[in-house]
Write a protein that holds these residues in place. Structure first.
Motif, mmCIF file in Angstrom:
data_model
loop_
_atom_site.group_PDB
_atom_site.id
_atom_site.type_symbol
_atom_site.label_atom_id
_atom_site.label_comp_id
_atom_site.label_asym_id
_atom_site.label_seq_id
_atom_site.Cartn_x
_atom_site.Cartn_y
_atom_site.Cartn_z
ATOM 1 N N SER A 163 0.832 5.054 0.368
ATOM 2 C CA SER A 163 -0.151 5.971 0.947
ATOM 3 C C SER A 163 -0.543 7.126 0.032
ATOM 4 O O SER A 163 -1.660 7.615 0.113
ATOM 5 C CB SER A 163 0.339 6.507 2.284
ATOM 6 N N GLU A 173 -13.225 11.072 2.041
ATOM 7 C CA GLU A 173 -13.098 9.868 2.844
ATOM 8 C C GLU A 173 -13.688 10.092 4.235
ATOM 9 O O GLU A 173 -14.407 9.235 4.749
ATOM 10 C CB GLU A 173 -11.626 9.478 2.952
ATOM 11 N N ASN A 213 -0.204 7.034 -3.508
ATOM 12 C CA ASN A 213 -0.223 6.627 -4.908
ATOM 13 C C ASN A 213 -1.024 5.334 -5.069
ATOM 14 O O ASN A 213 -0.483 4.249 -4.938
ATOM 15 C CB ASN A 213 1.208 6.447 -5.411
ATOM 16 N N LYS A 214 -2.320 5.466 -5.344
ATOM 17 C CA LYS A 214 -3.151 4.264 -5.444
ATOM 18 C C LYS A 214 -2.781 3.399 -6.646
ATOM 19 O O LYS A 214 -2.994 2.189 -6.616
ATOM 20 C CB LYS A 214 -4.639 4.620 -5.448
ATOM 21 N N GLU A 215 -2.200 3.996 -7.691
ATOM 22 C CA GLU A 215 -1.822 3.202 -8.860
ATOM 23 C C GLU A 215 -0.701 2.215 -8.539
ATOM 24 O O GLU A 215 -0.628 1.147 -9.126
ATOM 25 C CB GLU A 215 -1.400 4.109 -10.031
ATOM 26 N N ASN A 229 0.861 -1.161 0.000
ATOM 27 C CA ASN A 229 0.000 0.000 0.000
ATOM 28 C C ASN A 229 0.906 1.222 0.000
ATOM 29 O O ASN A 229 1.732 1.367 0.893
ATOM 30 C CB ASN A 229 -0.916 0.022 1.230
ATOM 31 N N SER A 250 -0.336 0.910 -5.556
ATOM 32 C CA SER A 250 -0.811 0.078 -4.449
ATOM 33 C C SER A 250 -1.476 -1.184 -4.981
ATOM 34 O O SER A 250 -2.310 -1.124 -5.883
ATOM 35 C CB SER A 250 -1.825 0.846 -3.599
ATOM 36 N N GLY A 255 -11.815 4.237 -2.639
ATOM 37 C CA GLY A 255 -11.145 3.981 -3.897
ATOM 38 C C GLY A 255 -10.066 4.996 -4.215
ATOM 39 O O GLY A 255 -9.723 5.214 -5.359
ATOM 40 N N GLY A 256 -9.539 5.640 -3.181
ATOM 41 C CA GLY A 256 -8.446 6.584 -3.369
ATOM 42 C C GLY A 256 -8.878 8.032 -3.475
ATOM 43 O O GLY A 256 -8.088 8.887 -3.860
ATOM 44 N N THR A 308 -14.003 1.659 1.639
ATOM 45 C CA THR A 308 -12.932 2.418 0.997
ATOM 46 C C THR A 308 -13.515 3.404 0.005
ATOM 47 O O THR A 308 -14.590 3.177 -0.547
ATOM 48 C CB THR A 308 -11.921 1.492 0.288
ATOM 49 N N LEU A 359 -5.840 -1.235 -1.060
ATOM 50 C CA LEU A 359 -6.126 0.026 -0.371
ATOM 51 C C LEU A 359 -6.580 -0.284 1.046
ATOM 52 O O LEU A 359 -7.155 -1.338 1.302
ATOM 53 C CB LEU A 359 -7.223 0.802 -1.108
#
Length: 135
Positions: free
Chosen positions: A90, A123, A92-94, A88, A96, A116-117, A114, A99
């Motif tokens: 923190s 959030e 950069n979801k791409e 994960n 990761s 989804g970033g 979640t 999540l």
């Protein structure tokens, strides 16, 4: 349960992730040049105040990159992805492979939520709304 987790970073973002992982019985090691007192106070985790050597990450089942430096987080994410280590990142979801959800616990029921970033403000709104749901 019992997964070996390495968290790279010693600030608030790392603390939030550590608190989620503790609930599920992870064996956690934290590596960062400076670790906040709140993390140091958590019993049952190993704290190493040093820079991370990427090759140590291959000993983990899961890695969390939660430093303040996007370039370091990206190096960790790429290293783990290239080796099939769950990671994960923190910021950069791409990069990761998973999540962190917000976790709601009611008795034996555990629900993960979640965004989804999405951004933190969105959030927080979702987290607040999820607590209002009747489970």
């Amino acid at each position: 349960d019992g997964k070996k987790v390495i968290v790279v970073g010693g600030g608030k973002a790392a603390l939030r992730k550590i608190n989620s992982l503790l609930y599920f019985g992870a064996k956690i090691a934290v590596i960062a040049p400076k670790v906040c007192d709140d993390i140091k106070a958590i019993k049952g985790i190993n704290v190493h105040e040093s820079n991370v050597a990427l090759d140590i990450l291959q000993n983990a089942d899961i890695v969390v990159a939660a430093t303040r430096r996007a370039d370091i987080n990206a190096k960790i994410g790429t290293y783990c992805n290239d080796r099939g280590i769950m990671v994960n990142v923190s910021d950069n979801k791409e990069l990761s492979s998973f999540l962190f959800p917000g976790v709601i616990v009611r008795g034996d029921l555990v629900v993960g939520v979640t965004t989804g970033g999405m951004r933190s403000s969105q959030e927080r709104w979702g987290h607040t709304r999820s607590w209002q749901m009747s489970i």
